[in-house]
Design a protein around this motif. Structure first.
Motif, PDB file in Angstrom:
ATOM      1  N   THR A 174       0.816  -1.212   0.000  1.00 36.26           N
ATOM      2  CA  THR A 174       0.000   0.000   0.000  1.00 36.26           C
ATOM      3  C   THR A 174       0.850   1.263   0.000  1.00 36.26           C
ATOM      4  O   THR A 174       0.627   2.174  -0.809  1.00 36.26           O
ATOM      5  CB  THR A 174      -0.953  -0.010   1.204  1.00 36.26           C
ATOM      6  OG1 THR A 174      -1.671  -1.240   1.221  1.00 36.26           O
ATOM      7  CG2 THR A 174      -1.943   1.133   1.113  1.00 36.26           C
ATOM      8  N   GLY A 214      -5.201   4.804   1.185  1.00 37.83           N
ATOM      9  CA  GLY A 214      -4.600   3.489   1.289  1.00 37.83           C
ATOM     10  C   GLY A 214      -5.436   2.511   2.103  1.00 37.83           C
ATOM     11  O   GLY A 214      -5.879   2.837   3.202  1.00 37.83           O
ATOM     12  N   TYR A 262      -4.833  -1.033   3.801  1.00 40.48           N
ATOM     13  CA  TYR A 262      -3.716  -1.896   4.162  1.00 40.48           C
ATOM     14  C   TYR A 262      -4.130  -3.344   4.409  1.00 40.48           C
ATOM     15  O   TYR A 262      -3.307  -4.149   4.827  1.00 40.48           O
ATOM     16  CB  TYR A 262      -3.012  -1.337   5.400  1.00 40.48           C
ATOM     17  CG  TYR A 262      -2.322  -0.023   5.140  1.00 40.48           C
ATOM     18  CD1 TYR A 262      -0.976   0.019   4.820  1.00 40.48           C
ATOM     19  CD2 TYR A 262      -3.025   1.183   5.190  1.00 40.48           C
ATOM     20  CE1 TYR A 262      -0.332   1.225   4.563  1.00 40.48           C
ATOM     21  CE2 TYR A 262      -2.395   2.393   4.938  1.00 40.48           C
ATOM     22  CZ  TYR A 262      -1.050   2.401   4.615  1.00 40.48           C
ATOM     23  OH  TYR A 262      -0.424   3.610   4.345  1.00 40.48           O
TER      24      TYR A 262
END
Length: 210
Positions: free
Chosen positions: A87, A106, A108
């Motif tokens: 990420t 992002g 993750y």
């Protein structure tokens, strides 16, 4: 005869994935606008750079952003082990490509295609998106994201010339993967890690609503 039947039965889910997403797969030029591009992870090199396939996905997403086809980019990757972070690698690559960091979000915990799609909808509140991946992966990715409740279209990178073996292998791998995808569409399991709602996508899109 039995072998032929087994082969046909085994290919049926793959053909279903292809046919059911045909109208939702586009080129970068013809894809309808969506608020978010969802880029699926595809491996990071030991030196921390994205793999060639991942870099091409990110280049495609950057092109969509530059063309005004999307307003934000959600990158979904694996960060399950120490010293491996898809990420952050994707985020850094897109920033270097000129995308405003505030427009990049992002995820993750994108441990699988289904996890990425389900979390995009349930954790990040994505209702419509353009999925970005390689052409061999795109039909299944779009199918799973639509099953997760996202009005998903897709744009693919064609990697056949640059990574011939990996691309051909990817197409063959999609046959059994489509069988698993059919089960996922029917059962709709929770992702490996769900977590609380995150406002990252909302915040990234907020300037467009002001």
């Amino acid at each position: 005869m039995l072998a032929v039947f087994a082969m046909v039965a085994g290919c049926a889910p793959f053909l279903w994935v292809l046919s059911s997403t045909a109208d939702h797969r586009h080129t970068a030029e013809t894809v309808p606008e969506r608020p978010v591009a969802l880029v699926l992870g595809a491996g990071v090199r030991p030196d921390g750079r994205p793999s060639l396939l991942l870099a091409r996905r990110l280049d495609t997403a950057a092109g969509l952003y530059s063309a005004g086809k999307v307003d934000a980019v959600l990158v979904s990757g694996d960060n399950s082990v120490e010293h491996y972070n898809e990420t952050d690698t994707m985020i850094d690559y897109l920033v270097a490509a000129g995308i405003d960091r505030e427009r990049i979000v992002g995820d993750y915990a994108g441990f699988s295609t289904w996890d990425s799609c389900a979390r995009a909808n349930e954790v990040f509140g994505v209702e419509a998106a353009t999925v970005v991946t390689q052409d061999f992966h795109l039909p299944r990715a779009v199918r799973l994201c639509r099953a997760a409740g996202i009005d998903a279209v897709g744009v693919a990178d064609s990697s056949l010339r640059e990574r011939t073996f990996a691309t051909v292998y990817g197409w063959f791998r999609e046959v059994p993967a489509a069988v698993a995808a059919l089960g996922t569409v029917v059962l709709r399991p929770d992702p490996m890690f769900l977590g609380d709602y995150e406002t990252g996508v909302d915040d990234a899109l907020a300037p467009e609503r002001e």
